[in-house]
Design a protein around this motif. Structure first.
Motif, PDB file in Angstrom:
ATOM      1  N   TYR A   1       0.798  -1.262  -0.129  1.00  0.00           N
ATOM      2  CA  TYR A   1      -0.101   0.039   0.072  1.00  0.00           C
ATOM      3  C   TYR A   1       0.689   1.175   0.043  1.00  0.00           C
ATOM      4  N   ARG A   2       0.395   2.265  -0.439  1.00  0.00           N
ATOM      5  CA  ARG A   2       1.017   3.508  -0.134  1.00  0.00           C
ATOM      6  C   ARG A   2       0.978   4.028   1.258  1.00  0.00           C
ATOM      7  N   ASP A   3       2.033   4.136   1.809  1.00  0.00           N
ATOM      8  CA  ASP A   3       2.182   4.145   3.233  1.00  0.00           C
ATOM      9  C   ASP A   3       1.636   5.465   3.843  1.00  0.00           C
ATOM     10  N   GLU A   4       0.647   5.463   4.634  1.00  0.00           N
ATOM     11  CA  GLU A   4       0.188   6.703   5.390  1.00  0.00           C
ATOM     12  C   GLU A   4       0.075   6.260   6.899  1.00  0.00           C
TER      13      GLU A   4
ATOM     14  N   LEU B   1       5.793   3.154  -0.170  1.00  0.00           N
ATOM     15  CA  LEU B   1       5.039   2.288  -0.236  1.00  0.00           C
ATOM     16  C   LEU B   1       5.350   1.431   1.386  1.00  0.00           C
ATOM     17  N   ARG B   2       4.297   0.694   1.751  1.00  0.00           N
ATOM     18  CA  ARG B   2       4.423  -0.316   2.976  1.00  0.00           C
ATOM     19  C   ARG B   2       3.756  -1.779   2.622  1.00  0.00           C
ATOM     20  N   ARG B   3       4.461  -2.644   3.165  1.00  0.00           N
ATOM     21  CA  ARG B   3       3.917  -3.944   3.006  1.00  0.00           C
ATOM     22  C   ARG B   3       3.064  -4.497   4.233  1.00  0.00           C
ATOM     23  N   TRP B   4       2.107  -5.171   4.057  1.00  0.00           N
ATOM     24  CA  TRP B   4       1.526  -5.632   5.164  1.00  0.00           C
ATOM     25  C   TRP B   4       1.264  -7.088   4.963  1.00  0.00           C
ATOM     26  N   ILE B   5       1.670  -8.087   6.104  1.00  0.00           N
ATOM     27  CA  ILE B   5       1.604  -9.270   5.750  1.00  0.00           C
ATOM     28  C   ILE B   5       0.664  -9.812   7.050  1.00  0.00           C
TER      29      ILE B   5
END
Ligand SMILES: Cc1cc2nc3c(=O)[nH]c(=O)nc-3n(C[C@H](O)[C@H](O)[C@H](O)COP(=O)(O)OP(=O)(O)OC[C@H]3O[C@@H](n4cnc5c(N)ncnc54)[C@H](O)[C@@H]3O)c2cc1C
Length: 418
Positions: free
Chosen positions: A195-198, A224-228
């Motif tokens: 995701y775009r990191d907010e 960006l940021r990854r979420w798992i």
């Protein structure tokens, strides 16, 4: 018999095949690298490059390009929920004193591959053939021949004294040679969303251990940021932004903006290990030889260690004075040991994060703050960043061989009363 087309054939230009090709190219070893894809899809599996792999890239003179593109993750924050919302449990600084690279570099695998492919241009000894698939492999006493199908369907035979199979999980080369593989599937599954990191979480890895399941969150380049997120339910998870967003909100309180969606994926971790990492003149590297749960981010890095060791063996033999057979014989046992060490760690990290029963969770939440404080934190950081995974260098392997030989000679002397 026709002359060899190259000294080494590499099948598979994923990160591991590309890294091996860079090493061989730098030494001037004539190499043909076959890759069946002619373009890359969206998204990216690996994002974490460990300090040891950064040292490998530094050996090749490539590390600055990687550092310029990636995000340096210098610490990890652990959160756990004992009541409603997760609270900070511990923080782990990833750099030890004197570490050349006191961080894990976050860089999408597509960028890693692009940088390695670009670097190949420096070394004319390597010929990369994209859109070309190895469809058959045959071994003779001193060479191996591959039938390769090019982009227009035309076929050629390629011969070399050695083939490095870097053809990824489920290695078609291993299948063609009839090698079996031990497979272990784990009873957990994960969904992943970039995701775009907010989030405001900064360049820090965040691990949430919650009663509803784990969430891991990593910064990526490009804002960006990854979420798992650990999936719930026994069914095979399918990629779903909606489920990632709902579970991240329920477990961490972070609200992901659907407008910032970039890429979704899902996976069920497996540990696979090929019965032999070397079959005659074919050597298996990376996911072709072994895979492990991606939680812990060690698969590609372990493949890099395979590539480095194999490259060192070939370089030494080329310099002369060393017997290829003797050195190649070291590859399998040492890389198997290195892989198993990394796989144990991956499994441990995954297991610790995904505990659901109350008592083990409570014990974990007591232990984590202790383990993340000095002096124990040094071991944990070594595990997390893989700097203490053994036998990734030929000098380390040869030093151990010397010790074993000396110990063996000592025992023989004692037995003979010498
Ligand atoms: C969700 C997820 C997250 C991950 N995160 C991390 C991480 O953060 N850090 C980490 O270290 N690892 C991570 N991994 C693992 C990592 O992605 C793999 O270990 C890595 O891709 C292995 O690289 P490889 O070059 O061995 O194989 P691959 O990347 O699979 O490359 C194999 C290549 O061979 C080609 N090929 C196959 N057969 C043929 C043929 N017959 N002829 C020609 N070409 C062929 C394929 O097209 C492919 O390009 C993650 C994995 C997943 C699933």
């Amino acid at each position: 018999m026709p002359a060899a087309d190259a000294e080494v054939l590499i099948v598979g230009a994923g990160p591991v095949g590309l890294l091996l090709a860079c090493f061989l190219g730098r030494t001037g070893i004539p190499t043909i690298l076959l890759e069946r894809r002619s373009s890359r899809g969206p998204g990216s599996k690996a994002i974490g490059i460990t300090p040891t792999s950064l040292e490998v890239l530094a050996e090749l003179g490539l590390v600055d390009r990687f550092l310029a593109r990636g995000v340096q993750v210098r610490s990890a924050a652990v959160h756990a929920d004992e009541d409603a919302r997760p609270r900070p449990l511990a923080r782990l600084e990833l750099g030890g004193p004197g570490a050349a690279f006191p961080f894990i570099l976050s860089l999408p695998q597509v960028d890693t591959e692009a940088l390695l492919r670009e670097a190949l241009g420096r070394w004319p000894a390597v010929r990369l053939r994209e859109g070309t698939e190895a469809v058959e492999v045959r071994q003779e006493s001193s060479s191996v021949t591959v039938r390769a199908r090019g982009p227009s369907g035309g076929e050629t035979l390629l011969r070399a004294p050695l083939l490095a199979a870097c053809d990824g999980a489920g290695s078609p080369m291993a299948g063609l040679l009839g090698l079996r593989r031990r497979v272990r599937r784990f009873p957990v599954a994960f969904r992943m969303g970039d995701y775009r990191d907010e989030s405001g979480l900064g360049p820090v890895a965040h691990l949430y251990f919650t009663r509803l399941g784990s969430v891991e969150s990593f910064p990526m380049p490009g804002g960006l940021r990854r979420w798992i997120v650990q999936a719930t339910g026994a069914e095979e998870p399918e990629p779903s932004f909606e489920k990632v967003e709902a579970q991240v909100l329920a477990r961490t309180g972070q609200r992901l903006d659907p407008g910032g969606r970039v890429w979704a994926s899902a996976f069920r971790p497996e540990r696979t290990e090929l019965e032999r990492f070397r079959a005659g003149r074919v050597v298996f590297c990376g996911d072709a030889a072994h895979t492990m749960p991606p939680i812990g981010g060690q698969g590609m890095n372990t493949g890099f260690a395979d590539a480095r060791l194999l490259a060192r063996v070939l370089e030494r033999c080329r310099r002369g004075g060393e017997n290829l057979e003797n050195l190649l014989a070291l590859y399998e046992p040492y890389r198997r040991t290195g892989f198993r060490a990394a796989a144990r760690r991956s499994r441990l990290f995954m297991g610790v994060g995904t505990l659901r029963a109350a008592a083990p969770r409570a014990l974990r939440n007591l232990l984590v703050p202790v383990l993340t404080r000095p002096p124990l934190s040094r071991t944990l950081v070594g595990h997390f960043t893989m700097v203490n995974v053994p036998y990734s260098t030929l000098s380390g392997v040869l030093a151990r061989e010397r010790r074993l030989r000396l110990a063996g000679e000592g025992q023989a002397d004692e037995a003979s009363g010498g």
